[in-house]
Scaffold this active site. Structure first.
Site, PDB file in Angstrom:
ATOM      1  N   CYS A 175     -35.457 -47.632  48.863  1.00 11.13           N
ATOM      2  CA  CYS A 175     -34.620 -48.392  49.796  1.00 11.13           C
ATOM      3  C   CYS A 175     -34.771 -47.871  51.228  1.00 11.13           C
ATOM      4  CB  CYS A 175     -33.158 -48.301  49.365  1.00 11.13           C
ATOM      5  SG  CYS A 175     -31.994 -48.992  50.557  1.00 11.13           S
ATOM      6  N   TYR A 189     -37.097 -58.937  55.027  1.00 10.00           N
ATOM      7  CA  TYR A 189     -36.324 -59.480  53.906  1.00 10.00           C
ATOM      8  C   TYR A 189     -36.092 -60.978  54.094  1.00 10.00           C
ATOM      9  CZ  TYR A 189     -35.417 -54.847  52.020  1.00 10.00           C
ATOM     10  OH  TYR A 189     -35.561 -53.605  51.454  1.00 10.00           O
TER      11      TYR A 189
END
Length: 325
Positions: A49, A192
């Site tokens: 992440c 994203y």
């Protein structure tokens, strides 16, 4: 109902990230509910992440290893409960199951979801990392990476091994905030928005914004070593965590293939420069990164095939020292 990033879509098919929930602050005030205290706090992260990785980067380069412990989850999402279908961050059963990941040493939790449920019985948001945990009160202090890195930058200086490093100096704060804004929207979150878009138009808009922002960075970095001048700051760490994943993941998985990082001479060498800052390379686990992205989004990569390349050597020489520091 348990939620994940794949649920965050607008009616137009665009990806819209929701805000973090736990927003308490650790301060140097001894009367604070969360005072600075060596050994009291624990950071839960995933090497995969980028938001969690920037917190780990601060922990390492500020020299907070002895004051704040940390644990990484497994890279690939798994079922977090038998009673629903939620897929999320889980801990390995043993230290040998997944190199780099560890079981929860504090609560014996099987998943990050369990930590959220320990901290709040009626929590209904996403079960994200990073999680900054208070061992004494057995609760989540904060799960917003932008606030965690600010705390690590200043509040722990009395016990940090590298207290003189200030990544958010007062005279640059206005510039840092301005650059953070367009880098977050165009690049950090921009990849994203490209990858999770479910309609052509929002994807096209996200790609346009992404490459305009990368081109802007390339131009700035043609004249100076870092984004705010010749001093490493917060914006560089925040950008780095996206750039280090770019060619290995985002180009393929998120369809950000208009131009590679390696085709930007200044950005590519800049990424190598930051990777080589003492402590930074230990925060990058490319095996975890690739396992996570290629294995956790079945709507994007249904068979979970992990590409073999490109295996970039970020420890290779760079030319960024041509700028004075």
């Amino acid at each position: 109902m348990a939620r994940s990033a794949l649920d965050e879509l607008s009616e137009s098919g665009a990806f819209v990230r929701t805000a973090s929930t736990f927003r308490n602050l650790i301060t140097q005030d001894p009367n604070s509910p969360f005072p600075v205290e060596s050994g009291r706090y624990h950071l839960y992260i995933s090497y995969a992440c980028p938001w969690a990785s920037r917190c780990l980067a601060y922990l390492k380069i500020k020299g907070l290893d002895k004051a704040i412990s940390f644990t990484s989850v497994k890279p690939k999402g798994e079922r977090t409960k038998d009673t629903d279908e939620h897929m999320g961050w889980v801990f390995p059963a043993s230290a040998t199951e997944e190199p780099g990941a560890g079981s929860d040493p504090l609560n014996g939790a099987k998943s990050i979801r369990e930590l959220y449920e320990l901290a709040s019985t009626d929590y209904s948001g996403k079960y994200t990392v990073p999680v900054l945990w208070d061992k004494k009160l057995k609760t989540i202090v904060n799960n917003e990476s932008s606030e965690i890195i600010r705390m690590f930058n200043t509040e722990f200086n009395d016990i940090a091994e590298n207290p003189s490093l200030d990544l958010y100096p007062p005279h640059l704060q206005a510039l840092i905030n301005e650059i953070n804004d367009w880098i977050y929207n165009g690049i950090n979150n921009g990849v994203y928005k490209c990858g999770f878009a479910k309609q052509q138009e929002p994807y096209d808009e996200a790609v346009k914004s992404l490459y305009e922002s990368l081109d802007k960075c390339e131009e700035i970095l043609s004249k100076q070593r870092f984004l705010c001048g010749n001093t490493l700051t917060e914006v560089d760490i925040r950008l780095f965590v996206t750039l280090i994943r770019f060619d290995e993941v985002y180009v393929v998985h998120f369809k950000c293939n208009k131009k590679l990082l390696r085709e930007y001479p200044n950005l590519f060498d800049y990424t190598k420069d930051i990777f080589q800052v003492p402590g930074m390379s230990s925060t990058v686990n490319m095996e975890h990164i690739k396992k996570h992205y290629y294995g956790s989004h079945p709507s994007i990569n249904p068979y979970g095939i992990i590409p073999q390349g490109p295996d970039i050597d970020f420890s290779a020489p760079h030319d960024r020292e041509r700028f004075s520091t």
